[in-house]
Scaffold this motif. Sequence first.
Motif, short mmCIF file in Angstrom:
data_model
loop_
_atom_site.label_atom_id
_atom_site.label_comp_id
_atom_site.label_asym_id
_atom_site.label_seq_id
_atom_site.Cartn_x
_atom_site.Cartn_y
_atom_site.Cartn_z
N GLY A 97 8.31 -11.33 48.36
CA GLY A 97 8.14 -12.58 47.69
C GLY A 97 7.80 -12.46 46.40
N GLY A 98 7.27 -11.30 46.10
CA GLY A 98 6.71 -11.03 44.54
C GLY A 98 5.29 -11.57 44.10
N ALA A 99 4.38 -11.55 45.40
CA ALA A 99 3.21 -12.07 45.29
C ALA A 99 2.38 -11.11 44.68
N ILE A 100 2.61 -10.03 44.76
CA ILE A 100 1.59 -9.06 44.33
C ILE A 100 2.08 -8.40 42.96
N SER A 101 0.81 -8.55 41.94
CA SER A 101 1.32 -8.19 40.76
C SER A 101 1.31 -6.56 40.50
N GLY A 102 0.37 -5.98 41.36
CA GLY A 102 0.09 -4.53 41.16
C GLY A 102 -1.38 -4.18 40.46
N LYS A 103 -1.70 -5.35 39.95
CA LYS A 103 -3.15 -5.39 39.04
C LYS A 103 -4.30 -5.03 39.96
N GLU A 104 -5.07 -4.00 39.68
CA GLU A 104 -6.27 -3.67 40.36
C GLU A 104 -7.39 -4.73 40.48
N TRP A 105 -7.94 -5.24 41.58
CA TRP A 105 -9.02 -5.92 41.67
C TRP A 105 -10.30 -5.32 41.23
N ASN A 106 -11.26 -6.27 40.60
CA ASN A 106 -12.60 -6.12 40.42
C ASN A 106 -13.12 -7.45 40.53
N TYR A 107 -14.80 -7.34 40.76
CA TYR A 107 -15.46 -8.43 41.03
C TYR A 107 -15.27 -9.58 40.26
#
Length: 230
Positions: free
Chosen positions: A171-181
Amino acid sequence: MTISFELKNYLLKNGAIEVGYADIENFTPKKDLNTGIVFYITYPKEIIKNMKNAPTKEYVEELVSLNTRLDELGMKCEEYLINKGFNAYAQTKKRLGTDFGEFNSFELPHKTIATRAGLGWIGKSALFTTKKYGSALRLSSVLTDAPLKIGTPILKSQCGKCMECRNACPGGAISGKEWNYRLKRNEFYDDKKCEKYALKVSEENLGKADTVCGKCIYACPHTQRYIKKS
């Protein structure tokens, strides 16, 4: 024996796999309930092992079962604390309902408490992730004023350069950018794209449109290590 130790043992004996405590004073939705208790139950390995073509009927049935068990455990935790003389509010699915707001998220998500308790981090899939179980788990939480020993928060992703969940998401929902708070979920993950694909694939696999998929859970290397352990 401290209340922190007693409560953790009580929750583990009643089905929790892991338990943590977090300081939520700056973002609690309930006045004066400034400590979050978070716990999770894992999916059985066999169900996840069979999710290469997710979603499966067994996965959806287990998801419903886990939600029920987590709600029951949350109410037991609330009752336990009230009987000890503290105030408590279980954030059960039944209480919070299905109105998740604009971005399909509760006011204070369980996974926010879980990262603040130091149990894991938010993966690129926007799912709570641990080294031991990957994303093959479901969370619940309780808010309280009990004096519990809080954990050390995890404030940034431990996914590194891994892109397995992004590559597994049709679905292409995940950008690949890492999470931070500091990041809002919609800054690295598109819940609307996830929902659109989930409705399509659940219709194909289950014969009924639903907002379930699970491909990113299966793809996570930490999940794979969990299900391959004897």
